[in-house]
Scaffold this motif. Sequence first.
Motif, PDB file in Angstrom:
ATOM      1  N   UNK A  26       7.947 -11.163  13.559  1.00  0.00           N
ATOM      2  CA  UNK A  26       8.711 -10.654  14.627  1.00  0.00           C
ATOM      3  C   UNK A  26       8.037 -10.774  15.992  1.00  0.00           C
ATOM      4  N   UNK A  27       8.838 -10.715  17.086  1.00  0.00           N
ATOM      5  CA  UNK A  27       8.041 -11.065  18.139  1.00  0.00           C
ATOM      6  C   UNK A  27       8.208  -9.544  18.994  1.00  0.00           C
ATOM      7  N   UNK A  28       7.107  -9.020  19.810  1.00  0.00           N
ATOM      8  CA  UNK A  28       7.157  -7.850  20.376  1.00  0.00           C
ATOM      9  C   UNK A  28       6.959  -8.111  21.752  1.00  0.00           C
ATOM     10  N   UNK A  29       7.791  -7.371  22.514  1.00  0.00           N
ATOM     11  CA  UNK A  29       7.075  -7.266  24.108  1.00  0.00           C
ATOM     12  C   UNK A  29       7.004  -5.906  24.588  1.00  0.00           C
ATOM     13  N   UNK A  30       5.564  -5.700  25.168  1.00  0.00           N
ATOM     14  CA  UNK A  30       5.325  -4.643  25.881  1.00  0.00           C
ATOM     15  C   UNK A  30       4.632  -4.828  27.130  1.00  0.00           C
ATOM     16  N   UNK A  31       4.393  -4.106  28.163  1.00  0.00           N
ATOM     17  CA  UNK A  31       4.110  -4.150  29.505  1.00  0.00           C
ATOM     18  C   UNK A  31       5.028  -3.470  30.444  1.00  0.00           C
ATOM     19  N   UNK A  32       5.067  -4.075  31.381  1.00  0.00           N
ATOM     20  CA  UNK A  32       5.822  -3.560  32.645  1.00  0.00           C
ATOM     21  C   UNK A  32       6.483  -4.736  33.260  1.00  0.00           C
ATOM     22  N   UNK A  33       7.830  -4.129  33.615  1.00  0.00           N
ATOM     23  CA  UNK A  33       8.665  -4.938  34.348  1.00  0.00           C
ATOM     24  C   UNK A  33       8.555  -4.804  35.787  1.00  0.00           C
ATOM     25  N   UNK A  34       8.269  -5.598  36.646  1.00  0.00           N
ATOM     26  CA  UNK A  34       7.890  -5.257  38.017  1.00  0.00           C
ATOM     27  C   UNK A  34       9.000  -4.711  38.740  1.00  0.00           C
ATOM     28  N   UNK A  35       8.646  -3.936  39.781  1.00  0.00           N
ATOM     29  CA  UNK A  35       9.560  -3.062  40.672  1.00  0.00           C
ATOM     30  C   UNK A  35      10.491  -4.258  41.204  1.00  0.00           C
ATOM     31  N   UNK A  36      11.812  -4.140  41.587  1.00  0.00           N
ATOM     32  CA  UNK A  36      12.651  -5.085  41.771  1.00  0.00           C
ATOM     33  C   UNK A  36      13.211  -6.015  41.059  1.00  0.00           C
ATOM     34  N   UNK A  70      15.222  -7.446  37.935  1.00  0.00           N
ATOM     35  CA  UNK A  70      16.577  -7.200  37.351  1.00  0.00           C
ATOM     36  C   UNK A  70      16.682  -6.669  36.068  1.00  0.00           C
ATOM     37  N   UNK A  71      16.205  -7.564  35.257  1.00  0.00           N
ATOM     38  CA  UNK A  71      15.944  -7.258  33.742  1.00  0.00           C
ATOM     39  C   UNK A  71      14.963  -7.925  33.014  1.00  0.00           C
ATOM     40  N   UNK A  72      14.661  -7.571  31.850  1.00  0.00           N
ATOM     41  CA  UNK A  72      14.345  -8.688  30.801  1.00  0.00           C
ATOM     42  C   UNK A  72      15.114  -9.121  29.902  1.00  0.00           C
ATOM     43  N   UNK A  73      15.053 -10.276  29.951  1.00  0.00           N
ATOM     44  CA  UNK A  73      16.289 -11.127  28.835  1.00  0.00           C
ATOM     45  C   UNK A  73      15.516 -11.335  27.619  1.00  0.00           C
ATOM     46  N   UNK A  74      15.617 -10.884  26.635  1.00  0.00           N
ATOM     47  CA  UNK A  74      14.742 -10.776  25.331  1.00  0.00           C
ATOM     48  C   UNK A  74      15.702 -11.297  24.163  1.00  0.00           C
ATOM     49  N   UNK A  75      16.009 -12.502  23.912  1.00  0.00           N
ATOM     50  CA  UNK A  75      17.061 -13.039  22.985  1.00  0.00           C
ATOM     51  C   UNK A  75      16.348 -14.022  22.082  1.00  0.00           C
ATOM     52  N   UNK A  76      17.232 -14.139  20.826  1.00  0.00           N
ATOM     53  CA  UNK A  76      16.846 -15.100  20.002  1.00  0.00           C
ATOM     54  C   UNK A  76      17.532 -15.196  18.624  1.00  0.00           C
ATOM     55  N   UNK A  77      17.317 -16.427  18.000  1.00  0.00           N
ATOM     56  CA  UNK A  77      18.090 -16.457  16.737  1.00  0.00           C
ATOM     57  C   UNK A  77      17.034 -16.629  15.483  1.00  0.00           C
ATOM     58  N   UNK A  78      15.822 -16.089  15.601  1.00  0.00           N
ATOM     59  CA  UNK A  78      14.753 -16.442  14.649  1.00  0.00           C
ATOM     60  C   UNK A  78      14.138 -17.447  14.650  1.00  0.00           C
ATOM     61  N   UNK A 133      13.658 -16.074  23.136  1.00  0.00           N
ATOM     62  CA  UNK A 133      13.333 -16.377  24.484  1.00  0.00           C
ATOM     63  C   UNK A 133      13.160 -14.988  25.336  1.00  0.00           C
ATOM     64  N   UNK A 134      11.978 -14.969  26.051  1.00  0.00           N
ATOM     65  CA  UNK A 134      11.689 -13.775  26.899  1.00  0.00           C
ATOM     66  C   UNK A 134      11.644 -14.201  28.341  1.00  0.00           C
ATOM     67  N   UNK A 135      12.434 -13.662  29.263  1.00  0.00           N
ATOM     68  CA  UNK A 135      12.494 -14.027  30.488  1.00  0.00           C
ATOM     69  C   UNK A 135      12.624 -13.046  31.485  1.00  0.00           C
ATOM     70  N   UNK A 136      11.748 -12.856  32.429  1.00  0.00           N
ATOM     71  CA  UNK A 136      12.193 -12.011  33.379  1.00  0.00           C
ATOM     72  C   UNK A 136      13.167 -12.370  34.550  1.00  0.00           C
ATOM     73  N   UNK A 137      14.160 -11.408  34.564  1.00  0.00           N
ATOM     74  CA  UNK A 137      15.440 -12.044  35.156  1.00  0.00           C
ATOM     75  C   UNK A 137      15.320 -11.167  36.772  1.00  0.00           C
ATOM     76  N   UNK A 138      15.370 -12.221  37.844  1.00  0.00           N
ATOM     77  CA  UNK A 138      14.984 -11.576  38.994  1.00  0.00           C
ATOM     78  C   UNK A 138      16.436 -11.665  39.824  1.00  0.00           C
ATOM     79  N   UNK A 139      16.818 -10.890  40.729  1.00  0.00           N
ATOM     80  CA  UNK A 139      18.143 -10.483  41.597  1.00  0.00           C
ATOM     81  C   UNK A 139      18.022 -11.859  42.335  1.00  0.00           C
ATOM     82  N   UNK A 140      19.300 -12.377  42.732  1.00  0.00           N
ATOM     83  CA  UNK A 140      19.450 -13.567  43.427  1.00  0.00           C
ATOM     84  C   UNK A 140      18.783 -13.478  44.831  1.00  0.00           C
TER      85      UNK A 140
END
Lengths: 292, 222
Positions: free
Chosen positions: A55-65, A67-75, A79-86
């Motif tokens: 398994x993949x585990x993500x901990x830590x902090x998402x920076x202020x400002x 948008x979200x953490x995108x954490x998706x996968x098919x096995x 993909x782990x991606x920090x999404x920022x606002x436009x």
Amino acid sequence: MMKRVGLSVMALAVVVLPAMAQQKLDERRPASKDGVVEVQNVSGSVKVTGWDRDEVAVTGTLGRGSERLEFTGTGVRTEVRVVLPHFAHHVDGSDLEIKVPAGSRVEVNTVSADIGVDEVAGPVRLESVSGRVTVGGAPREFEAKTVSGGIEIAAAGAPGRASSVSGAVALKGVNGSVEASSVSGAVSVTGDAVSRAELQTTSGDIRFEGGLASGGRLDAKTVSGSVVLLLPAATAADFDVTTFSGNITNEFGPQAKRTSEYGPGKELSFSTGAGGRIVAKSFSGDVRLQKR
Amino acid sequence: MNCQEFTLRLDDFVDGTLSAAERTAAAEHRDQCPGCRAAEARVSLLLAHAASLPRAVAPERDLWPGIAARIEKRNVLRGVFGGAGRLRWPRLGASAAAAAALVVVSSLVTAVLVARRAPAPAPSGVSTGVTAASLQLTQVRGTYEAARTQLLAALAARRGSLSPATLKVVEDNLAIVDTAVHNMEQALARDPGNRELPALLVTAYRQEIDLLQRATRIPARG
């Protein structure tokens, strides 16, 4: 009227406030033993560590400002991606600590976030603009690129390549086949049984400290940087050293001689025994062959 | 020496950079073999022809404005933060073209390296200053300059999306490579028979193309 304004402000706060605050992360997903884990983060840090779970585990902090953490996968691909606002003017860095199955292929892209990878046995491919890249453990192979960030690979035995524009590139404990280059940063390699090393800079200095495996080959090329090769006194190799306008000093035998009728070129070719091949070339930088 | 061995050494033979023993063996084979004698004549003729060419030919008109306009029109440089703030490393038309050019550069690098083999005694024979290595270097230079022009245009179009710090690093290092290329080209002009300079020069060309390719792929805010 005032009631409507109040409701609007509250609704806006519900949407905006989470993005304004720093968020703790603690998420996980199942992943295959040797799948691909792809990570993208702009600023902050990314630390990837291999473990023995599927398994993949993500901990830590998402920076202020953010948008979200995108954490998706098919096995097979996570993909782990920090999404920022436009249109964010200021977004704090996100610090991600990611555990992945040790056999994963790890690919990380960042802008200024530092990247660290350890205990991963699969191949690693890391790219940052100004972040620092460090790799430990024993990945199957590595590729690291930066623009201004330094690179330090202490992955003994892994073949691979590392390159930077202005950052320093250091490969430690090499005993395989590696390439390292930088335009203006220094390139250094240590290792006792290097099978092949290609080191290249434009103005950065090159330093190699170690020995060649039987039949190993070392190529060091620079335009204006200096080249220092610190080799065991018992090195058995054919040496081919040239410089156009620099100096050559040699602790292993003969001294360099002029080769060009028109220019100040110097050349040094000699052999200390059958085995490896060592080539060092510079345009204006000095080349030194030293005994360890 | 047989035909295959002679062919492998042909460039060095006409450059006059074979060792004395190899040169004697190659000459003996050439004198006995009509096919290899013809091959040597063809290469020597090509070198002589190349030596008579000008070092550069200016185009009849300035082509760059038209190229720049077409790049602009095709909008090959899009924003790099695509949907939902996703960090996207740009895929550029110009960069792709330059990547293809880089393949050509790489193959020519090999040709230059093959043509310039180590250790050799004082040159003899051809004294035009044009060697097989320098002829191949001319081809490499053309490819390099075309790729460089494309990539510099791509970089210019992206200046606004890069951070000032990154832009400075890129520009400072481009200046370092440009200076290196300039110094080596000047040295090669003074010493055209130098066997090492073409390879070092090609290394610098490749570093500049690599640097430019990387610069055009830096994500926005980088």
